[in-house]
Write an enzyme that holds these catalytic residues in place. Structure first.
Site, mmCIF file in Angstrom:
data_model
loop_
_atom_site.group_PDB
_atom_site.id
_atom_site.type_symbol
_atom_site.label_atom_id
_atom_site.label_comp_id
_atom_site.label_asym_id
_atom_site.label_seq_id
_atom_site.Cartn_x
_atom_site.Cartn_y
_atom_site.Cartn_z
ATOM 1 C CB SER A 3 150.375 -24.573 38.610
ATOM 2 O OG SER A 3 151.180 -25.115 39.635
ATOM 3 C CE LYS A 4 152.688 -27.716 31.681
ATOM 4 N NZ LYS A 4 153.570 -27.050 30.764
ATOM 5 N NE ARG A 5 153.504 -25.213 42.789
ATOM 6 C CZ ARG A 5 152.871 -25.435 43.920
ATOM 7 N NH1 ARG A 5 153.057 -26.559 44.567
ATOM 8 N NH2 ARG A 5 152.067 -24.536 44.424
ATOM 9 C CG HIS A 6 148.924 -28.690 42.166
ATOM 10 N ND1 HIS A 6 148.885 -27.376 41.783
ATOM 11 C CD2 HIS A 6 149.082 -28.691 43.507
ATOM 12 C CE1 HIS A 6 149.005 -26.613 42.860
ATOM 13 N NE2 HIS A 6 149.125 -27.386 43.913
ATOM 14 N N GLY A 7 150.531 -31.899 38.978
ATOM 15 C CA GLY A 7 150.268 -33.032 38.085
ATOM 16 C C GLY A 7 149.593 -32.528 36.831
#
Ligand code: GLU
Length: 480
Positions: free
Chosen positions: A254-258
């Site tokens: 998801s977005k929090r992984h980049g």
């Protein structure tokens, strides 16, 4: 056409069916790739369907980005995309056929009634699902003109099994599948119905998609079975539910992984399409221990047997290393054209192209390539990095005066000649070679890291190189 026959007769049809609510996600791109490769491998057709039925969340911008991302990755489709929203009449037609033949029914339950039903299920710790209260009732029992939805009559007992090409045999008890809605009260078809009808109408023989859709397959099959009984010609497709992609911490990507959008890998991460193609291919599919494949090799070798059952982890370092390999293999003129726009108006394509063999040796991303090329077009006086400025102390500047004099006399401006001249001077002055090369690098590039110093000299040409050296050279001050 039965799907196993499709494989044998080269009539495989796959589809990629993104919902255009954002950019093309890395996971979606991999699904698209696997579908595309499977179709090409079997000499079949790869189709594209835009699932834009959720009109509030689907945007033209998202559609454009998805098409652009697929095009950039080199996935061309065998027909114009199908827009699901345009097929609504056809979806309704199938729902009405099911209704007429008794495979679906009208449900007049009001929203309040359904809420009360769920509250009771919650209180009794039962699964929240429609209880079939209108399944056996006659429509005449409903108040005149009351709104209704159309629900599918799913089998109440027994089980359904799927021989999934990736997951193996998966079985679900039919009682777990509720009589879900096919047509809403306003007559609009639901997503579940639309998918099945479109897959049939597009002639899809294989449904390759993320394993988050595995449960949907068990809900979609009863429509297929019912329609096959009603009119024939609705074979079960072969399903292949591929495991999702996880981030480095094992959680769903998801977005929090980049970055998770294909576009971001192109624009922000400086990744080449063939590198992302290969990386996505290797993310969940393998062929022995081989790491890199050309597009043609991927088509030749791809099959569902090689798709792993467990989730794969996205590893940006691995992607960057792979990208570095593809950069080294890429054609110099193409790379030059790719980075020229970021280098400003002075970027000279022939020079960039000539510089490419040495620049690409050290770059893992297109941005690093552009960064490395920056010195070629830098204006005098060059701006210096802190390290480069420190390197150019008085001693170093004095050495540059001597280097400059030797280079000025050099008529043969080649790597070999310049190297021989520099080495001879270092020996004469009884200095290590680095004592000349490091200040030279700083003066010529404004940095302390660059391609080989003689490559730099030759690329810049005699006049520009001498001007840069002379701008930093200063004779030793007597008495200091
Ligand atoms: N539109 C769905 C999605 O983007 C895919 C549906 C399907 O493949 O059946 O997740």
């Amino acid at each position: 056409m039965a799907s196993d026959t499709a494989v044998k007769t080269g009539q495989v049809v796959t589809r990629f069916a993104p919902s255009p609510t954002g950019f093309l996600h890395i996971g979606g791109a991999r699904t698209a790739l696997f579908n595309w490769l499977f179709a090409k491998h079997h000499g079949g057709k790869a189709l594209l369907r835009i699932e834009d039925t959720d009109q509030k969340r689907s945007t033209q911008e998202a559609i454009d980005k998805i098409l652009e991302g697929l095009g950039w990755l080199g996935l061309e489709y065998d027909a114009e995309p199908v827009f699901q929203s345009k097929q609504a009449d056809r979806h309704r037609e199938v729902a009405l056929k099911l209704l007429e033949a008794g495979y679906a029914y009208k449900c007049f339950a009001t929203p309040e009634e359904l809420e009360a039903m769920r509250a009771e299920q919650r209180a009794n710790k039962l699964p929240l699902r429609y209880d079939g209260r209108w399944r056996d009732r006659l429509a005449e029992e409903a108040p005149e003109g009351a709104p209704f939805v159309v629900r599918l009559k799913t089998p109440l007992s027994g089980e359904t099994s799927i021989d999934d090409a990736v997951q193996g045999r998966v079985t679900v008890k039919n009682e777990e599948i509720d009589d879900y809605i096919l047509l809403r009260a306003d007559g609009t078809p639901t997503y579940m119905l639309a998918v099945v009808v479109d897959d049939h109408d597009m002639g899809c023989t294989h449904i390759i998609r993320g394993d988050d859709h595995l449960n949907n397959a068990f809900r979609q099959l009863p429509i297929i079975h019912a329609m096959d009984e009603i009119e024939g010609g609705w074979p079960e497709p072969i399903y292949a539910h591929i495991p999702l992609i996880h981030g480095s911490d094992g959680a769903k990507l998801s977005k929090r992984h980049g970055a998770v959008g294909v576009e971001a890998y192109r624009d922000d991460e400086g990744v080449l399409p063939e590198a992302l193609f290969n990386y996505l291919l290797r993310l969940g599919w393998g062929h022995g221990d081989r790491e890199e494949f050309t597009k043609a090799e991927a088509i030749e070798l791809f099959d569902l047997d090689g798709v792993g059952k467990s989730a794969s982890r996205f590893d940006i370092k691995k992607l960057q290393n792979m990208n570095g390999n593809y950069i080294r293999e890429a054609e110099d003129g193409r790379l030059a054209a790719l980075i020229a726009p970021s280098l400003g108006d002075d970027a000279d394509l022939p020079l960039l192209t000539r510089a490419m063999p040495v620049l690409k040796e050290r770059a893992k991303t297109v941005h690093e390539l552009a960064e490395g090329a920056g010195f070629l077009f830098a204006k005098r006086p060059l701006s210096m990095t802190e390290k480069a400025a420190k390197m150019l102390d008085d001693d170093a500047r004095a050495r540059l005066v001597q280097v400059s004099a030797r280079f000025r006399a050099e008529n043969n401006w080649t790597i070999e000649a310049l190297e021989a001249t520099t080495k001879a001077l270092a020996e004469e002055l009884d200095l290590g070679f680095g004592k000349l090369a490091q200040p030279l690098r700083a003066a010529l590039t404004g940095t302390t890291t660059s391609p080989g110093i003689f490559d730099v000299l030759v690329l810049l040409g005699k006049e520009e190189a001498l001007a840069r050296i002379d701008a930093q050279a200063a004779p030793a001050q007597a008495g200091e």
